[in-house]
Design a protein around this motif. Sequence first.
Motif, PDB file in Angstrom:
ATOM      1  N   MET A   1      38.196  37.170  41.774  1.00 31.33           N
ATOM      2  CA  MET A   1      36.760  36.822  41.763  1.00 31.33           C
ATOM      3  C   MET A   1      36.300  36.283  43.119  1.00 31.33           C
ATOM      4  SD  MET A   1      36.254  37.037  38.350  1.00 31.33           S
ATOM      5  CE  MET A   1      37.394  37.063  36.959  1.00 31.33           C
ATOM      6  N   GLY A   2      37.235  35.692  43.857  1.00 34.05           N
ATOM      7  CA  GLY A   2      36.866  35.084  45.133  1.00 34.05           C
ATOM      8  C   GLY A   2      36.961  36.043  46.311  1.00 34.05           C
ATOM      9  N   HIS A   3      37.283  37.302  46.045  1.00 35.05           N
ATOM     10  CA  HIS A   3      37.356  38.267  47.152  1.00 35.05           C
ATOM     11  C   HIS A   3      35.954  38.465  47.728  1.00 35.05           C
ATOM     12  CE1 HIS A   3      38.052  41.936  49.437  1.00 35.05           C
ATOM     13  NE2 HIS A   3      39.366  41.759  49.271  1.00 35.05           N
ATOM     14  N   PRO A   4      35.819  38.378  49.055  1.00 36.08           N
ATOM     15  CA  PRO A   4      34.481  38.450  49.665  1.00 36.08           C
ATOM     16  C   PRO A   4      33.718  39.723  49.314  1.00 36.08           C
ATOM     17  CG  PRO A   4      36.099  37.700  51.276  1.00 36.08           C
ATOM     18  CD  PRO A   4      36.866  38.093  50.061  1.00 36.08           C
ATOM     19  N   ASP A   5      34.414  40.822  49.067  1.00 33.95           N
ATOM     20  CA  ASP A   5      33.711  42.072  48.765  1.00 33.95           C
ATOM     21  C   ASP A   5      33.587  42.344  47.270  1.00 33.95           C
ATOM     22  OD1 ASP A   5      33.406  42.426  51.473  1.00 33.95           O
ATOM     23  OD2 ASP A   5      35.282  43.544  51.673  1.00 33.95           O
ATOM     24  N   GLY A   6      33.869  41.328  46.466  1.00 33.03           N
ATOM     25  CA  GLY A   6      33.644  41.470  45.039  1.00 33.03           C
ATOM     26  C   GLY A   6      34.900  41.767  44.243  1.00 33.03           C
ATOM     27  N   ILE A   7      34.678  41.867  42.943  1.00 34.34           N
ATOM     28  CA  ILE A   7      35.777  41.976  41.987  1.00 34.34           C
ATOM     29  C   ILE A   7      36.613  43.234  42.201  1.00 34.34           C
ATOM     30  CG2 ILE A   7      36.177  42.473  39.537  1.00 34.34           C
ATOM     31  CD1 ILE A   7      34.121  40.301  38.883  1.00 34.34           C
ATOM     32  N   ALA A   8      35.955  44.375  42.349  1.00 27.53           N
ATOM     33  CA  ALA A   8      36.704  45.630  42.476  1.00 27.53           C
ATOM     34  C   ALA A   8      37.580  45.590  43.730  1.00 27.53           C
ATOM     35  CB  ALA A   8      35.748  46.816  42.531  1.00 27.53           C
ATOM     36  N   ALA A   9      37.032  45.050  44.797  1.00 28.02           N
ATOM     37  CA  ALA A   9      37.818  44.928  46.026  1.00 28.02           C
ATOM     38  C   ALA A   9      38.985  43.969  45.824  1.00 28.02           C
ATOM     39  CB  ALA A   9      36.928  44.458  47.165  1.00 28.02           C
ATOM     40  N   GLY A  10      38.750  42.915  45.035  1.00 30.35           N
ATOM     41  CA  GLY A  10      39.825  41.961  44.738  1.00 30.35           C
ATOM     42  C   GLY A  10      40.975  42.644  44.010  1.00 30.35           C
ATOM     43  N   VAL A  11      40.635  43.440  43.002  1.00 31.36           N
ATOM     44  CA  VAL A  11      41.672  44.169  42.262  1.00 31.36           C
ATOM     45  C   VAL A  11      42.410  45.124  43.190  1.00 31.36           C
ATOM     46  CG1 VAL A  11      42.127  45.803  40.397  1.00 31.36           C
ATOM     47  CG2 VAL A  11      40.418  43.988  40.076  1.00 31.36           C
TER      48      VAL A  11
ATOM     49  N   THR B   1      30.379  37.446  29.940  1.00 37.79           N
ATOM     50  CA  THR B   1      31.809  37.754  29.978  1.00 37.79           C
ATOM     51  C   THR B   1      32.010  39.265  30.032  1.00 37.79           C
ATOM     52  OG1 THR B   1      32.194  35.791  28.605  1.00 37.79           O
ATOM     53  CG2 THR B   1      34.026  37.352  28.818  1.00 37.79           C
ATOM     54  N   ALA B   2      31.263  39.970  29.198  1.00 39.63           N
ATOM     55  CA  ALA B   2      31.399  41.435  29.148  1.00 39.63           C
ATOM     56  C   ALA B   2      30.984  42.079  30.472  1.00 39.63           C
ATOM     57  CB  ALA B   2      30.565  41.997  27.996  1.00 39.63           C
ATOM     58  N   GLU B   3      29.985  41.510  31.105  1.00 44.19           N
ATOM     59  CA  GLU B   3      29.578  42.048  32.416  1.00 44.19           C
ATOM     60  C   GLU B   3      30.699  41.901  33.435  1.00 44.19           C
ATOM     61  OE1 GLU B   3      25.859  40.126  33.510  1.00 44.19           O
ATOM     62  OE2 GLU B   3      24.986  40.794  31.599  1.00 44.19           O
ATOM     63  N   MET B   4      31.371  40.752  33.365  1.00 41.67           N
ATOM     64  CA  MET B   4      32.501  40.546  34.271  1.00 41.67           C
ATOM     65  C   MET B   4      33.636  41.519  33.948  1.00 41.67           C
ATOM     66  SD  MET B   4      34.221  36.972  35.299  1.00 41.67           S
ATOM     67  CE  MET B   4      32.707  36.485  36.126  1.00 41.67           C
ATOM     68  N   VAL B   5      33.862  41.736  32.673  1.00 42.09           N
ATOM     69  CA  VAL B   5      34.908  42.680  32.256  1.00 42.09           C
ATOM     70  C   VAL B   5      34.560  44.085  32.751  1.00 42.09           C
ATOM     71  CG1 VAL B   5      35.999  43.778  30.247  1.00 42.09           C
ATOM     72  CG2 VAL B   5      35.644  41.293  30.283  1.00 42.09           C
ATOM     73  N   GLN B   6      33.283  44.430  32.686  1.00 42.34           N
ATOM     74  CA  GLN B   6      32.856  45.747  33.182  1.00 42.34           C
ATOM     75  C   GLN B   6      33.246  45.911  34.656  1.00 42.34           C
ATOM     76  OE1 GLN B   6      30.837  48.297  31.249  1.00 42.34           O
ATOM     77  NE2 GLN B   6      32.028  49.309  32.859  1.00 42.34           N
ATOM     78  N   ALA B   7      32.944  44.891  35.443  1.00 39.56           N
ATOM     79  CA  ALA B   7      33.280  44.965  36.868  1.00 39.56           C
ATOM     80  C   ALA B   7      34.791  45.052  37.068  1.00 39.56           C
ATOM     81  CB  ALA B   7      32.708  43.744  37.596  1.00 39.56           C
ATOM     82  N   LEU B   8      35.535  44.332  36.243  1.00 40.02           N
ATOM     83  CA  LEU B   8      36.997  44.328  36.374  1.00 40.02           C
ATOM     84  C   LEU B   8      37.606  45.676  36.003  1.00 40.02           C
ATOM     85  CD1 LEU B   8      37.578  40.755  34.930  1.00 40.02           C
ATOM     86  CD2 LEU B   8      38.340  41.505  37.195  1.00 40.02           C
ATOM     87  N   VAL B   9      37.153  46.244  34.893  1.00 40.27           N
ATOM     88  CA  VAL B   9      37.741  47.538  34.495  1.00 40.27           C
ATOM     89  C   VAL B   9      37.292  48.632  35.461  1.00 40.27           C
ATOM     90  CG1 VAL B   9      38.034  46.860  32.073  1.00 40.27           C
ATOM     91  CG2 VAL B   9      35.962  48.108  32.755  1.00 40.27           C
ATOM     92  N   ASP B  10      36.079  48.542  35.936  1.00 37.39           N
ATOM     93  CA  ASP B  10      35.637  49.494  36.961  1.00 37.39           C
ATOM     94  C   ASP B  10      36.517  49.388  38.202  1.00 37.39           C
ATOM     95  OD1 ASP B  10      33.608  50.374  35.350  1.00 37.39           O
ATOM     96  OD2 ASP B  10      32.010  49.232  36.360  1.00 37.39           O
TER      97      ASP B  10
END
Lengths: 421, 421
Positions: free
Chosen positions: A377-387, A169-178
């Motif tokens: 999460m489903g963005h093809p280029d990853g979480i940061a691109a999704g945000v 979960t924390a790893e996912m949060v890291q990607a999200l906050v980044d």
Amino acid sequence: MSGERIFARYRIETALEPEHAAEVMAGEQSTGTFIKVPGETDELREHHAARVERIEERESTDRPSLPGAAKSKTEPAVYRCAHVTLSWPISNMGPSLPNLLATVAGNLFELKPFSGLKLLDVTLSPAFLSRYQGPQFGVAGTRRFAGVSDRPLIGTIIKPSVGLTPQATAEMVQALVDGGIDFIKDDELQADGPHCPFSDRLREVMKVINRHTDKTGRKPMYAFNITGEIDDMLRRHDEVVDAGGTCVMVSMNSIGLPALVALRKRTQVVIHGHRNGWGIYDRSPAIGMSYIAYQKFWRMAGVDHMHVNGLDNKFCEDNASVIASAKECLKPMFAPPLPGCEIMPVFSSGQTARQAADTYKALGTTDLIFACGGGIMGHPDGIAAGVRSLRQAWDAAVNGIPTEEFAKDHRELAVALRKFA
Amino acid sequence: MSGERIFARYRIETALEPEHAAEVMAGEQSTGTFIKVPGETDELREHHAARVERIEERESTDRPSLPGAAKSKTEPAVYRCAHVTLSWPISNMGPSLPNLLATVAGNLFELKPFSGLKLLDVTLSPAFLSRYQGPQFGVAGTRRFAGVSDRPLIGTIIKPSVGLTPQATAEMVQALVDGGIDFIKDDELQADGPHCPFSDRLREVMKVINRHTDKTGRKPMYAFNITGEIDDMLRRHDEVVDAGGTCVMVSMNSIGLPALVALRKRTQVVIHGHRNGWGIYDRSPAIGMSYIAYQKFWRMAGVDHMHVNGLDNKFCEDNASVIASAKECLKPMFAPPLPGCEIMPVFSSGQTARQAADTYKALGTTDLIFACGGGIMGHPDGIAAGVRSLRQAWDAAVNGIPTEEFAKDHRELAVALRKFA
């Protein structure tokens, strides 16, 4: 308080005269029973009986929406629909939400004269403000905590809903906050199960968030799902505060109003109200309680955020209902100078960059949380691109630029629009 | 606990293949979302995904019961009904009732594939017994408190429901205890309003009951409605205990499970669970939660009594459903040597001497509370005669004597049968 009255509006469907049916409701929910009893004096009725304030007849139907009701005796059969407003003196129940609920939404949904009965709205009297605190933070407090002033909070739900370890979960949060996320929430299925204990998840997630805050000066809001028994919820709340968190989440239908009131008394952080199970109340037009009525109880009790679904969601709710719900959250419950108890609507369920423009157009404000699980999460280029795709979609919306147009020189948005077509 | 699973059975109505629709439910309520996300690995699914255990197809229908669902594409339209059983590993949520509720009755009632979705039953695993206390007194404890061993408790509701002063309430209680009543309850509309403050009502009523006990050695049970905020409920509970009372009542839907659990931890007296508002959950066949599922949550949380309506009641519930509900209350939730958590069913709503024989015949036991408001207060010869008519009706029932026959030399019963014909 003396003299104040509570009003409730219902949609009824009945084979009787609506006037008569409304009197049955009023009697059942105040001084009457199925037979005249000696103690029901005229004086007692005058002071305590519910009153039928208004009846507006609507369309009628030839077959009953619900089984078990008194049958139509006309040929062809007619079940008449009406909007009925009743009122009660507040001295019957005092300014108490649980007792109000037993009065306006108690033993009436099963009454025989009705083949349909739904609570559409309720109007609380100012006396409730003497006993309840209402939302502590609402829109302004949420914006302050999250450091977002001029656009919606872009949010997400941790997915998969259950099954991730605290570390994952924390790893996912890291990607999200980044990636620049403003708001993250546990799924309502994720609480304190043995595979992902609450305290461990909190610790791992807040390590990431606090590190991000130290680096950037901005603290994304994480709504930790503390839903559970009261002592557990209060303990978890305290742990969230100690760890530097800014938000706790509860499944409102799982905990009930008194538990929320107890939490509201204690809380130092934002309360995120999840309405899962709400379909039981509001999906059927024939029975239950509308969101308009429902959210007033929870706002008075003290939530700061409430879910409203989103446009073109994966559920059955239509867009008009979604927008009406969101507008209602932002509408004052009491006129100034009394507090309005406004809260922040949370858009979610199948939301992606596609819905930003229409949401802004329909709502006319950015005072909302725009939460996307798969849409990030489903963005093809990853979480940061999704945000980023969502920030871009809202930038376009607020600046009145068509989304497709804006996507021409915003790659993440362009990819999102293709993916979520 | 490890390896234990929770089971839930639903009635679904869908334009899709039932197998596919069931997979959507299972996905939504465990590891899935509307789009495949990277973290949903095969291993995670294996350990945490909900499983479709069983699908039994039932009758189909040509029009959807609820609006907003995915449409049938066949001509003529077909919406297929099925009973679907899902299961979850308890490690997803731990033995927590609020989290279980969010799992089995959360965000699924509004899912688009469904034009109907109702939770029919839920099977808790023994792990819940490690965290919850269940009913403290149940049938045997209620009988002991009330001093009634071999027949139903004859009960009544104070009527008019609201409007009586504490003194007027106590006068009615005096007449009831003089008449031989076993059980009295506040109406659910009567709580702690300014016209009849709880503490004053308690004091006046217990004066009467304690005096009666001193004189006769038997203490009728009075269920004081303590419904409200948690601190208020606990304080009122303590006041009831201090005053010598033996029962507190709560409106379950008004207080929620965690508040009941908090009360259960404290209580020294019987908890009477009132289900007002239950029609929202169970009246529609298309949506909601059956009483069978509903009562399991509340039993586990600790109620001792639960309402089940009565035969030929003033509501829409049919007699088969009433009896099925009552039998369920008396059925163990866990097999020996684990505690069964049985509770006492409360029959009420338009009950009079007329329904005693059929109730006994259908239920096959006297382990119940038979509560009559108008059926006692409305007796032409007064309250005491009303109570006696019910005792006589049950005497006849238990001894296999036809009611009309027994009425020939039991005047109060004869009058009741004429009045409530």
